[in-house]
Design an enzyme around this catalytic site. Structure first.
Site, PDB file in Angstrom:
ATOM      1  N   GLU A 271       0.839  -1.207   0.000  1.00 31.18           N
ATOM      2  CA  GLU A 271       0.000   0.000   0.000  1.00 31.18           C
ATOM      3  C   GLU A 271       0.873   1.255   0.000  1.00 31.18           C
ATOM      4  OE1 GLU A 271      -3.225  -0.122  -0.473  1.00 31.18           O
ATOM      5  OE2 GLU A 271      -3.057  -2.308  -0.528  1.00 31.18           O
ATOM      6  N   TRP A 274       1.668   1.633  -3.540  1.00 36.50           N
ATOM      7  CA  TRP A 274       0.621   2.296  -4.333  1.00 36.50           C
ATOM      8  C   TRP A 274       0.765   3.811  -4.238  1.00 36.50           C
ATOM      9  CZ3 TRP A 274      -2.597   1.767  -8.193  1.00 36.50           C
ATOM     10  CH2 TRP A 274      -3.600   2.709  -8.363  1.00 36.50           C
ATOM     11  N   TRP A 302     -21.913  12.900 -18.268  1.00 35.80           N
ATOM     12  CA  TRP A 302     -22.198  12.802 -16.845  1.00 35.80           C
ATOM     13  C   TRP A 302     -23.520  13.473 -16.514  1.00 35.80           C
ATOM     14  CZ3 TRP A 302     -19.204   9.362 -14.762  1.00 35.80           C
ATOM     15  CH2 TRP A 302     -17.890   9.196 -15.207  1.00 35.80           C
ATOM     16  N   ASN A 337     -10.481   2.349   3.440  1.00 34.28           N
ATOM     17  CA  ASN A 337     -10.187   2.268   2.010  1.00 34.28           C
ATOM     18  C   ASN A 337     -11.206   1.440   1.234  1.00 34.28           C
ATOM     19  OD1 ASN A 337      -8.295   2.837  -0.244  1.00 34.28           O
ATOM     20  ND2 ASN A 337      -8.119   0.610  -0.272  1.00 34.28           N
ATOM     21  N   TRP A 355     -16.385  11.854 -11.862  1.00 34.61           N
ATOM     22  CA  TRP A 355     -15.444  11.489 -10.814  1.00 34.61           C
ATOM     23  C   TRP A 355     -14.713  12.701 -10.251  1.00 34.61           C
ATOM     24  CZ3 TRP A 355     -10.356  12.795 -11.458  1.00 34.61           C
ATOM     25  CH2 TRP A 355      -9.881  12.989 -12.753  1.00 34.61           C
ATOM     26  N   TRP A 378      -9.373   7.960  -7.470  1.00 36.06           N
ATOM     27  CA  TRP A 378     -10.661   8.255  -8.104  1.00 36.06           C
ATOM     28  C   TRP A 378     -10.670   7.809  -9.564  1.00 36.06           C
ATOM     29  CZ3 TRP A 378     -15.463   9.600  -6.711  1.00 36.06           C
ATOM     30  CH2 TRP A 378     -15.666   9.917  -5.366  1.00 36.06           C
TER      31      TRP A 378
END
Length: 473
Positions: A271, A274, A302, A337, A355, A378
């Site tokens: 993590e 990441w 959207w 998370n 988003w 996102w």
């Protein structure tokens, strides 16, 4: 002997004294220090409300830590180049040290400052401090940046040599009588004090708080992290993200603390990987928070539904697992998370809201509000990012709740109006018979909303919209 001129140490997203390469280099140069934090008027993106709360308390903690060592933290507001020029003029400083940043607007400002100071024979040095690997250090065999996490992290680990963290100085010799702003005058805390103060019931900003958080995590929860990290009803995550975002702890300190138990720590450290990957993405894609990373999605239509967006922000969607997450975010400035993925998917794929609107809301509400991680995550959920979840992956909001909050403890904590529902219905209260709802004191539409969208219909709608966008690209 001629006294050495002062050195300026410019603190940014590195609000700590331990493992601080810029501070360490300035001390080794010799001479008195000017320890500086600038509230930059020309920042590319101003911190959101929650991050300002954390910043206030983090600076307060850093100021106290510095004073305990005999030094002083200088606070200034303005354009960074002008602030540094004024300090050099007033103090006679001949060296400036900082730890590197990675977003292009920040890099450009830093480069311009370095060039201007170097031309005036002021020494400038910058250092790697907040990443294990800098973006240019890990590239494919073709010489390009990685776009998929797993090979990135494999290559990063293979080539990574993590040295021991630097100790915090025991004493700091600083220049006397340098003017500083008062932290309270910056008005970082919200005008609604209950909102900001309640967040701090769940966190302790500052370097000491970061070390304590890591120690507590390694003393227990990490043992079950790999298997239980997706369970928001259990306290198995580190909650280090706000500390990392403000640089109160370094990735190198975390890596070092985990090295004696490599097997147990492997999933947790991935993590951290990441986060490193997210910074590589941001470095090469400075518009990551505003532009789709992947091609083929610009034609996406959207739905700009303000009422639905407000219901999502307030945790009033009628989907308990989603609502629990959004209420946790508002109350604590943090969200588990697994739940982040579900609430993001719900906004994008159930409500078909851009988003970027969700990213912006998180930017304002997250205590960590990390530009790289927030934008990359996102886009991952939206299917528009690097190594992203495919666009056709739509999280089932009540299915996720049933799987990862099987006893409904997480929902009951954050959606207390549903606390008396049996486990069978806690994630789908609209399926409960009237007598069960009555026994729990719930009238849907009054005490808790009906679902604002139907899961099956929403899924079909968004999949069609994605297909249409991709076909028209």
């Amino acid at each position: 002997m001629t006294a050495l001129s002062p050195s300026i140490v410019w603190f940014r997203d590195d609000l700590r004294l331990g493992d601080h390469p810029a501070l360490n280099a300035a001390i080794h140069r010799g001479g008195p220090l000017i320890l500086l934090y600038i509230r930059e008027k020309d920042a590319a993106r101003k911190p959101g409300g929650a991050k300002r709360v954390w910043l206030h308390h983090s600076l307060q903690a850093l100021k106290s830590d510095i004073e305990d060592r005999g030094g002083a933290l200088i606070l200034r507001t303005g354009v960074a180049a002008d602030v540094i020029d004024a300090l050099i003029k007033d103090s006679g400083a001949r060296a400036v040290f900082w730890n590197r940043r990675y977003h292009e607007p920040d890099r450009d400002r830093d480069a311009a400052i370095k060039e201007a100071l170097t031309e005036r024979d002021v020494a400038v040095e910058s250092f790697k401090a907040n990443l294990l690997v800098e973006p240019w250090e890990v590239r494919t065999k073709a010489g390009t940046p990685y776009k998929v996490f797993t090979p990135f992290w494999r290559a990063a680990k293979d080539g990574m040599e993590v040295s021991d963290p630097l100790p915090a100085p025991k004493k700091l010799e600083c220049v006397d009588k340098v003017l500083s702003a008062a932290l309270d005058d910056w008005s970082l805390l919200p005008t609604q004090p209950d909102w900001g103060s309640k967040m701090l019931n769940h966190h302790t900003p500052g370097e000491a708080g970061a070390i304590a958080r890591l120690t507590d995590f390694l003393d227990g929860p990490i043992e079950d992290y790999a298997q239980g990290r997706d369970r928001p009803d259990k306290a198995l995550t580190s909650k280090l993200s706000p500390h990392l975002a403000h640089g109160e702890i370094s990735p190198r300190q975390i890596w070092d603390a985990c090295k004696d138990n490599e097997v147990t720590s492997r999933k947790f450290l991935s993590e951290i990987g990441w986060r490193e990957f997210s910074y590589t993405l941001l470095f090469y894609n400075p518009d990551l928070a505003t532009e789709n990373f992947a091609d083929g999605y610009e034609a996406m239509e959207w739905d700009h539904d303000d009422q639905a967006f407000e219901a999502w922000t307030k945790g009033q969607t009628g989907y308990p697992f989603v609502d629990a997450g959004m209420r946790q975010l508002w109350a604590t400035g943090w969200m588990h998370n697994r739940v982040r993925m579900v609430v993001a998917s719900f906004l994008i794929k159930h409500l078909m809201i851009d988003w970027r609107d969700g990213e912006d809301w998180f930017w304002d509400c997250l205590l960590e509000a990390d530009l790289a991680s927030n934008a990359a995550s996102w886009q991952w959920v939206a299917g528009t990012g690097a190594d992203a979840a495919p666009y056709f992956r739509v999280f089932n909001p009540f299915g996720q709740g049933e799987k990862f909050d099987p006893n409904g403890d997480y929902v009951r904590q954050w959606v207390p109006e549903l606390k008396d529902l049996p486990n069978k219905y806690i994630q789908q209260p609209w399926t409960a018979p009237d007598k069960v709802l009555n026994a729990a004191g719930i009238e849907l539409g009054r005490d808790y909303p009906e679902p604002i969208v139907d899961h099956k219909q929403a899924r079909e709608r968004v999949l069609e919209a994605y297909k249409t966008a991709r076909n028209s690209a």
